[in-house]
Design a protein around this motif. Structure first.
Motif, PDB file in Angstrom:
ATOM      1  N   PHE B  14      39.106  50.543  25.978  1.00  0.00           N
ATOM      2  CA  PHE B  14      39.056  49.125  25.375  1.00  0.00           C
ATOM      3  C   PHE B  14      39.134  49.036  24.051  1.00  0.00           C
ATOM      4  O   PHE B  14      39.676  48.091  23.322  1.00  0.00           O
ATOM      5  CB  PHE B  14      38.074  48.146  26.323  1.00  0.00           C
ATOM      6  N   ARG B  15      38.101  49.944  23.441  1.00  0.00           N
ATOM      7  CA  ARG B  15      37.774  49.619  22.055  1.00  0.00           C
ATOM      8  C   ARG B  15      39.195  50.193  21.439  1.00  0.00           C
ATOM      9  O   ARG B  15      39.399  49.664  20.381  1.00  0.00           O
ATOM     10  CB  ARG B  15      36.923  50.716  21.798  1.00  0.00           C
ATOM     11  N   GLU B  16      39.824  51.209  21.859  1.00  0.00           N
ATOM     12  CA  GLU B  16      40.811  51.680  21.033  1.00  0.00           C
ATOM     13  C   GLU B  16      42.071  50.717  21.087  1.00  0.00           C
ATOM     14  O   GLU B  16      42.819  50.780  20.160  1.00  0.00           O
ATOM     15  CB  GLU B  16      41.409  53.039  21.858  1.00  0.00           C
ATOM     16  N   ASN B  17      42.176  49.835  22.128  1.00  0.00           N
ATOM     17  CA  ASN B  17      43.113  48.793  22.137  1.00  0.00           C
ATOM     18  C   ASN B  17      42.746  47.705  21.806  1.00  0.00           C
ATOM     19  O   ASN B  17      43.590  46.740  21.907  1.00  0.00           O
ATOM     20  CB  ASN B  17      43.939  49.147  23.716  1.00  0.00           C
ATOM     21  N   LYS B  18      41.432  47.753  21.431  1.00  0.00           N
ATOM     22  CA  LYS B  18      41.121  46.185  20.924  1.00  0.00           C
ATOM     23  C   LYS B  18      41.209  45.170  22.100  1.00  0.00           C
ATOM     24  O   LYS B  18      41.542  44.045  21.952  1.00  0.00           O
ATOM     25  CB  LYS B  18      41.618  45.636  19.639  1.00  0.00           C
ATOM     26  N   LEU B  19      40.667  45.543  23.295  1.00  0.00           N
ATOM     27  CA  LEU B  19      40.675  44.526  24.392  1.00  0.00           C
ATOM     28  C   LEU B  19      39.479  43.858  24.347  1.00  0.00           C
ATOM     29  O   LEU B  19      38.277  44.332  24.233  1.00  0.00           O
ATOM     30  CB  LEU B  19      40.777  45.447  25.855  1.00  0.00           C
ATOM     31  N   SER B  20      39.736  42.385  24.405  1.00  0.00           N
ATOM     32  CA  SER B  20      38.287  41.665  24.494  1.00  0.00           C
ATOM     33  C   SER B  20      38.034  41.237  25.895  1.00  0.00           C
ATOM     34  O   SER B  20      36.974  40.821  26.117  1.00  0.00           O
ATOM     35  CB  SER B  20      38.395  40.519  23.409  1.00  0.00           C
ATOM     36  N   LEU B  21      38.862  41.383  26.662  1.00  0.00           N
ATOM     37  CA  LEU B  21      38.633  40.941  28.224  1.00  0.00           C
ATOM     38  C   LEU B  21      39.757  41.722  29.026  1.00  0.00           C
ATOM     39  O   LEU B  21      40.703  42.050  28.645  1.00  0.00           O
ATOM     40  CB  LEU B  21      38.985  39.411  28.090  1.00  0.00           C
ATOM     41  N   ALA B  22      39.109  42.058  30.053  1.00  0.00           N
ATOM     42  CA  ALA B  22      39.962  42.547  31.103  1.00  0.00           C
ATOM     43  C   ALA B  22      39.320  42.657  32.470  1.00  0.00           C
ATOM     44  O   ALA B  22      38.181  42.731  32.640  1.00  0.00           O
ATOM     45  CB  ALA B  22      40.062  44.280  30.816  1.00  0.00           C
ATOM     46  N   PHE B  23      40.268  42.416  33.451  1.00  0.00           N
ATOM     47  CA  PHE B  23      39.912  42.053  34.978  1.00  0.00           C
ATOM     48  C   PHE B  23      40.676  42.871  35.665  1.00  0.00           C
ATOM     49  O   PHE B  23      42.101  42.747  35.768  1.00  0.00           O
ATOM     50  CB  PHE B  23      39.598  40.722  35.141  1.00  0.00           C
ATOM     51  N   GLN B  24      40.068  43.395  36.915  1.00  0.00           N
ATOM     52  CA  GLN B  24      40.905  44.068  37.649  1.00  0.00           C
ATOM     53  C   GLN B  24      40.584  43.609  38.940  1.00  0.00           C
ATOM     54  O   GLN B  24      39.089  43.886  39.468  1.00  0.00           O
ATOM     55  CB  GLN B  24      40.876  45.666  37.664  1.00  0.00           C
ATOM     56  N   GLY B  25      41.665  43.338  39.776  1.00  0.00           N
ATOM     57  CA  GLY B  25      41.136  42.899  41.128  1.00  0.00           C
ATOM     58  C   GLY B  25      41.964  41.538  41.601  1.00  0.00           C
ATOM     59  O   GLY B  25      43.031  41.266  41.425  1.00  0.00           O
ATOM     60  N   MET B  26      41.309  40.942  42.717  1.00  0.00           N
ATOM     61  CA  MET B  26      41.896  39.654  42.958  1.00  0.00           C
ATOM     62  C   MET B  26      41.651  38.529  42.100  1.00  0.00           C
ATOM     63  O   MET B  26      40.582  38.182  41.761  1.00  0.00           O
ATOM     64  CB  MET B  26      40.932  39.386  44.448  1.00  0.00           C
ATOM     65  N   ILE B  27      42.770  37.766  41.659  1.00  0.00           N
ATOM     66  CA  ILE B  27      42.683  36.910  40.735  1.00  0.00           C
ATOM     67  C   ILE B  27      42.598  35.629  41.614  1.00  0.00           C
ATOM     68  O   ILE B  27      43.399  34.792  41.908  1.00  0.00           O
ATOM     69  CB  ILE B  27      44.344  36.811  40.003  1.00  0.00           C
ATOM     70  N   SER B  28      41.590  34.871  41.355  1.00  0.00           N
ATOM     71  CA  SER B  28      41.175  33.844  42.356  1.00  0.00           C
ATOM     72  C   SER B  28      41.062  32.742  41.318  1.00  0.00           C
ATOM     73  O   SER B  28      41.007  32.862  39.984  1.00  0.00           O
ATOM     74  CB  SER B  28      39.615  33.726  42.804  1.00  0.00           C
ATOM     75  N   GLN B  29      41.144  31.542  41.751  1.00  0.00           N
ATOM     76  CA  GLN B  29      40.987  30.258  40.721  1.00  0.00           C
ATOM     77  C   GLN B  29      39.967  30.383  40.009  1.00  0.00           C
ATOM     78  O   GLN B  29      40.015  29.726  38.665  1.00  0.00           O
ATOM     79  CB  GLN B  29      41.162  28.940  41.569  1.00  0.00           C
ATOM     80  N   ASP B  30      38.699  30.463  40.651  1.00  0.00           N
ATOM     81  CA  ASP B  30      37.420  30.441  39.953  1.00  0.00           C
ATOM     82  C   ASP B  30      37.416  31.349  39.030  1.00  0.00           C
ATOM     83  O   ASP B  30      36.938  31.119  37.657  1.00  0.00           O
ATOM     84  CB  ASP B  30      36.432  30.694  41.092  1.00  0.00           C
ATOM     85  N   LEU B  31      37.855  32.489  39.203  1.00  0.00           N
ATOM     86  CA  LEU B  31      37.999  33.523  38.005  1.00  0.00           C
ATOM     87  C   LEU B  31      38.872  33.069  36.708  1.00  0.00           C
ATOM     88  O   LEU B  31      38.255  33.238  35.669  1.00  0.00           O
ATOM     89  CB  LEU B  31      38.570  34.778  38.596  1.00  0.00           C
ATOM     90  N   LEU B  32      39.790  32.328  36.943  1.00  0.00           N
ATOM     91  CA  LEU B  32      40.958  31.853  35.984  1.00  0.00           C
ATOM     92  C   LEU B  32      40.188  30.635  35.407  1.00  0.00           C
ATOM     93  O   LEU B  32      40.297  30.599  34.181  1.00  0.00           O
ATOM     94  CB  LEU B  32      42.012  31.338  36.786  1.00  0.00           C
ATOM     95  N   SER B  33      39.384  29.788  36.121  1.00  0.00           N
ATOM     96  CA  SER B  33      38.355  28.977  35.407  1.00  0.00           C
ATOM     97  C   SER B  33      37.425  29.224  34.234  1.00  0.00           C
ATOM     98  O   SER B  33      37.346  29.151  33.176  1.00  0.00           O
ATOM     99  CB  SER B  33      37.863  27.859  36.302  1.00  0.00           C
ATOM    100  N   LEU B  34      36.797  30.603  34.798  1.00  0.00           N
ATOM    101  CA  LEU B  34      35.973  31.226  33.904  1.00  0.00           C
ATOM    102  C   LEU B  34      36.526  31.896  32.705  1.00  0.00           C
ATOM    103  O   LEU B  34      36.124  31.668  31.716  1.00  0.00           O
ATOM    104  CB  LEU B  34      35.362  32.335  34.699  1.00  0.00           C
ATOM    105  N   ILE B  35      37.908  32.372  32.861  1.00  0.00           N
ATOM    106  CA  ILE B  35      38.485  32.958  32.016  1.00  0.00           C
ATOM    107  C   ILE B  35      38.924  31.569  30.763  1.00  0.00           C
ATOM    108  O   ILE B  35      38.561  31.973  29.424  1.00  0.00           O
ATOM    109  CB  ILE B  35      39.666  33.509  32.297  1.00  0.00           C
TER     110      ILE B  35
END
Lengths: 127, 188
Positions: B14-35
């Protein structure tokens, strides 16, 4: 005819259709994964409502965000209203509100104007 | 997973690629709202935050409907796609990307579609969007068609795709688009 109301949620807009005044409004966010299913009862109500002639209808959109899927549903709403006017059934006013400076939301309204045959008023608002 | 698993590998990546946010799994609507919420909190440029969010949504919906790796969603009462959503950055850009398993037979149509969209100019994109939005044959499909065009239009940049194809039944698709951090500064 009964009014239609759907409360807002994080990914669902607030939908408030008043059958007696003809004031219909959709506001907030819309990015439901299944927009066809979600808007199905909305369209059902609209179809019934638009079957009644001689109404003065004001349709207002006040969206902060909607996905491409929803944009198809809105196009269908415009088409239904266009049909109503074209058949001389009544008078329709469409207002597209956008937050002042939200150039994307303004552009979405402009594209609906270009892509449909209904008159749409673009109205900026300040929060 | 081993109990003594270390997250250092993720952290370093993450640090090497300067990732500020990453998620792996089921992409639910609630998750999208949080993002969406976290993007708005983090970003002082409201337009950029909104556009970033729009890009995440369209990529997430591709995963949700088209990933060949599925999980059962109790809330939706159906199987939904599993995949990765990540946001990284360079000095000038944010980069939003998705990753998911795909049907190898779709490799050619997907690459052709991305290439076609990438070769359109602004007017071409507008017309293609208009035409696809009116296209009844895809109107009821699960959102196919418009998302990729919208991503290019909103970001002002081309789509990047990487496909890891091992010649098996499934391949792995990474889709990415970048957006200028100063793009869409408030205008009248």
């Amino acid at each position: 005819m009964e009014d239609f109301y759907h409360p807002p949620d994080h990914f669902i807009p607030e939908i408030r259709f008043n059958a007696s005044t003809g004031e219909l409004s959709i506001s907030g966010e819309s990015f439901h994964e299944y927009s066809v299913e979600f808007y199905q009862p909305v369209f059902q109500w609209l179809r019934d409502f638009l079957a009644i002639p001689n109404q003065k209808i004001t349709m207002s959109f006040r969206m902060t965000y909607f996905n491409t899927n929803t944009s198809r549903r809105f196009l269908e709403v415009f088409d239904m209203l266009e049909e109503y006017e074209k058949n001389n059934k009544g008078c329709v006013t469409i207002n597209w509100y956008y937050k002042a400076h939200d150039i994307d939301m303004k552009e979405s309204g402009e594209e609906y104007i270009a892509d449909t045959n209904v008159e749409i008023n673009l109205i900026p608002y300040v929060v | 997973m081993e109990e003594k698993f270390s997250n250092y590998g993720f952290y370093a990546g993450f640090r090497e690629n300067k990732l500020s946010l990453a998620f792996q799994g089921m992409i639910s609507q609630d998750l999208l709202s949080l993002i969406g919420l976290s993007l708005r909190r983090k970003n002082d440029n409201e337009m950029v935050a909104k556009r970033l969010f729009g890009l995440v949504i369209e990529l997430a919906q591709n995963i949700y409907h088209y990933s060949t790796e599925k999980a059962y969603s109790e809330k939706d009462k159906k199987e939904v796609g599993v995949g990765i959503i990540a946001i990284g950055e360079t000095d000038e850009h944010y980069i939003v990307c998705s990753g998911n398993r795909m049907d190898s037979r779709k490799i050619i149509p997907i690459t052709e579609r991305c290439d076609y969209i990438n070769n359109l100019d602004d007017d071409g994109l507008r017309l293609y969007y208009k035409e696809q939005r009116r296209n009844p044959s895809i109107a009821d499909s699960k959102g196919a068609g418009l998302g990729l065009i919208d991503m290019v239009r909103r970001s002002g940049n081309k789509l990047t795709y990487v496909i890891n194809d091992s010649g098996e039944q499934f391949a792995f698709l990474t889709l990415a688009v970048r957006i200028n951090k100063n793009f869409g500064t408030l205008e009248n």
